[in-house]
Design an enzyme around this catalytic site. Sequence first.
Site, PDB file in Angstrom:
ATOM      1  N   HIS A   1       2.710 -36.537 -38.719  1.00 34.00           N
ATOM      2  CA  HIS A   1       2.540 -35.089 -38.819  1.00 34.00           C
ATOM      3  C   HIS A   1       1.875 -34.460 -37.607  1.00 34.00           C
ATOM      4  CE1 HIS A   1       3.835 -34.197 -42.956  1.00 34.00           C
ATOM      5  NE2 HIS A   1       3.471 -35.443 -43.214  1.00 34.00           N
TER       6      HIS A   1
ATOM      7  N   LYS B   1      -4.591 -20.284 -41.162  1.00 33.77           N
ATOM      8  CA  LYS B   1      -4.347 -21.717 -40.988  1.00 33.77           C
ATOM      9  C   LYS B   1      -5.669 -22.397 -40.655  1.00 33.77           C
ATOM     10  CE  LYS B   1      -1.306 -20.513 -37.912  1.00 33.77           C
ATOM     11  NZ  LYS B   1      -0.045 -21.172 -38.126  1.00 33.77           N
ATOM     12  N   ARG B   2      -5.657 -23.704 -40.714  1.00 39.98           N
ATOM     13  CA  ARG B   2      -6.833 -24.484 -40.330  1.00 39.98           C
ATOM     14  C   ARG B   2      -7.310 -24.039 -38.946  1.00 39.98           C
ATOM     15  NH1 ARG B   2      -6.572 -29.659 -37.899  1.00 39.98           N
ATOM     16  NH2 ARG B   2      -4.310 -29.544 -38.160  1.00 39.98           N
TER      17      ARG B   2
ATOM     18  N   LYS C   1      -4.340 -24.345 -32.303  1.00 32.15           N
ATOM     19  CA  LYS C   1      -3.709 -23.236 -33.040  1.00 32.15           C
ATOM     20  C   LYS C   1      -4.069 -21.884 -32.419  1.00 32.15           C
ATOM     21  CE  LYS C   1      -3.444 -25.890 -37.334  1.00 32.15           C
ATOM     22  NZ  LYS C   1      -1.993 -25.901 -37.560  1.00 32.15           N
TER      23      LYS C   1
ATOM     24  N   THR D   1       4.185 -24.773 -41.585  1.00 35.05           N
ATOM     25  CA  THR D   1       4.891 -24.308 -42.778  1.00 35.05           C
ATOM     26  C   THR D   1       4.466 -22.892 -43.144  1.00 35.05           C
ATOM     27  OG1 THR D   1       3.217 -25.447 -44.127  1.00 35.05           O
ATOM     28  CG2 THR D   1       5.321 -26.571 -43.799  1.00 35.05           C
TER      29      THR D   1
ATOM     30  N   LYS E   1       6.609 -19.599 -44.797  1.00 30.78           N
ATOM     31  CA  LYS E   1       6.176 -18.782 -45.938  1.00 30.78           C
ATOM     32  C   LYS E   1       6.111 -17.316 -45.554  1.00 30.78           C
ATOM     33  CE  LYS E   1       3.323 -22.689 -47.220  1.00 30.78           C
ATOM     34  NZ  LYS E   1       2.002 -23.285 -46.986  1.00 30.78           N
TER      35      LYS E   1
END
Length: 837
Positions: free
Chosen positions: A357, A557-558, A563, A661, A665
């Site tokens: 992942h 998100k985390r 990110k 993901t 969404k």
Amino acid sequence: MDIESQADIFAQKIKHLIITSAGRTSTEATTEEFYHAFCLALREEIMVNHSAALATFHMKKPRMLNYISMEHMPGRFLGNNITNMGADKLVQCVLKKMDRNLEELIACEADPGLGNGGLGRLASCFIDSLATLNYPARAYGLRYQYGIFDQEIWDGAQVEKPDCWLLNENPWEQRRDAYAANIHFRGTPVPTQNKHGDEVHLLEDFEEVRALPYDIPILGYCEKPNYSVLLLRLWSTKESPRNFALQRFNAGFLGKASENTALTDVLYPNDNNELGKRVRLKQEFVLVSASLQDILRRHLHTFGDLSSFADKVRIQINDTHPALMIAEIIRLLTKKFDYSWGEAWEICQTVCSYTNHTILREALEEWNEARMHELLPRQFWIIQKLNQMFCDQVRAKYPGDEEKVRRLSVIEGGQVRMAHLAILGSHKVNGVSKLHGQLLKEKVFRDFAEMSPDKFTYVTNGVTQRRWLLHANPLLAEFISKRIGKAWICNFTEIEKLAAFAGDDASQKEFLEIKKKNKERFLEFVTKENMIRDAKGKIVSHSHVLDPNALFDVQVKRIHEYKRQLMNVLHLIMVYQEPERRKVKRLSIFAGKAAPGYVKAKQIIQLTCALERKFHQDERIKEHLCIAFVEDYNVSRAEMIIPAADLSEQISTAGWEASGTGNMKLSMNGALTIGTEDGANIEMREAVTDRWWPFSFGAKAEENSQLFDPKDVLNRDIQIRQAVETLRDQVFAENADEASASLQLYESLVERDTFRVLKDLRQYYETQKKVEELYLQPKKWAEMAIHNIAAMGRFSSDESIRIYAKNIWGLEPCPPDPILIAKVQEEYSEHDRCKIR
């Protein structure tokens, strides 16, 4: 039977359960007591189908998938189960008769604290799809007593508190003591031989841990009453008294006495210390050992022996955490079942497959070999033997290339490389997007791919449209169904038909009205539930937000450097420093948790919250530019935020995000994406086409692998330099901790900028201007959003599961047998005439 009659029967069942469980009548029961009985009434019906599904598997003996994951993030069960059962109208009728409110009942349920981010949510989407598509499967995980943590923001800083999701009895789970598993740590291995002459080991003076299973039924969606039900089995070491070392306790060693009862207390305990490292390794083995014992027990119950094990069993290793499965399969087959080493190794490679992942080093996991030898001596011996065998093969294929041997070795530099172990023991290794799959083959695991090119593949992640559209956004779901029918619920490729309505004025208007209602719903939630706390945790106010006409700019998100929440914040600083206000109001919504030991991520949260405070204090800007950091992000909060989003921030450094993901969404819910060419963004853009994907920006993955000096950007771009210097000068800091965080973030940007924030910031800033220009054209915005929704068909987890089933697992659907459903229903009804459908 008409719905009124069904509702009367169901209401009677609830009354019965309230009396038997709470000792009250339905009118006297508290909301929590009513919720518990209501869930039990639903669960009784669900277990009828579950019993039939198990009987079907036992009768037809299909190949069975076992999905092993450290994380699961199912979200609240009640609302989703009602949706998947098709019981919405019946429930409305029942609750009206009993003068109860569904939203109040749902609020009684805590989000299960079983995961943190995309890994866990993906696992839950996959189980939903497996059940809906009628594949024979079971999922395994750990039942974390306190989750990962509850996040509170105290004066801008993250504070971790226990997640008390198990504070009250969970009506959806069932403890199954009969299937408890014993797991052995430490001890002294005693060499012996099996009947083939292979060395195996007994274990003396070991430390035993007992894992208790808790089962949660997972429903597949079906418009008829023959829906499939799979099991999520969660292991706990908390409830078994034998895990508590009383002699150590009496000797005054409380920590050592309770260590094994605490193995399933917390997901990802902080591993910046020896205890955290030890507990992490032990909890991973608890998951592996208990699950494998259960897999073997079930197989023997169905087939009598293990002769068909390689054909009938598939084990999916979800990320590196369960990689010890490879060693434990070989150990049990050679020791307990007298298979030869060669047979056991062949079976292992046949049944196991591994999903990678991430390319992040910390997530590939390496364990100190001395620690593994101490805690798992038999498994470590097997890994050593496997590694020696493999290294000999490498030397034979590449004579004289010891550097390649070192790169491929499972054990190197005193560390056991868990990703290497998982690759070695699996017949397939997959990435989770096209780009990620390429990076695994060409960079991260290049040497493995050269040796076994057919082993590597990719399956792009997906999300379930039933949870994230039908359930989370009922207004938009109704909008879609009115135009193209309901087939999209189970066949999301049907969503492409919605494109025909993208240019329709009435559809655009209705879409914008739905988006506004969802934004109003979010605003109501955030102003009531999102707290502003002082440095001691005292609530001093609630979030200040703008009106629903503002652009809702969402990054949820985390929290992680790659990110690039920091780039989002720097852009907001640049906008704040502009002399004139923009035409478009902007509400920037952030949410996500930082790992307890990840200092830089926590500093990003501090900077974000400091900027949020500054915007609110500045009368010039407070009604035009606003930040809302939504604390304790989870599935339920995502269901509030995502339907309200206008803009989806998918701005990771290209080459670092495996898939994502949240991007799917948000697009399914009508948000436009501002994003880099990273992870699944690339495939989403290809599906949407460039015409309807207007906000792509940033360096490509290959460009980010080149040398980069952040000072070059600062020297040539005055606006960026001024924004970055606010960190150096601690402009937004109001205390010493914030000042230190700000300065350290500045230094990391100027000296290294590992994740290329400054490299992409100018393009990001200019692309955000394009966002605002388009937002001023609401009809055009709506047209693009509808086209984005219509292009999401391939990003359903149903599609992902079909690919896994065909290309990796060789799995065929096995729906519950109608005769068996009728038989179980009849047996149930002999003593209980209460049926929902």
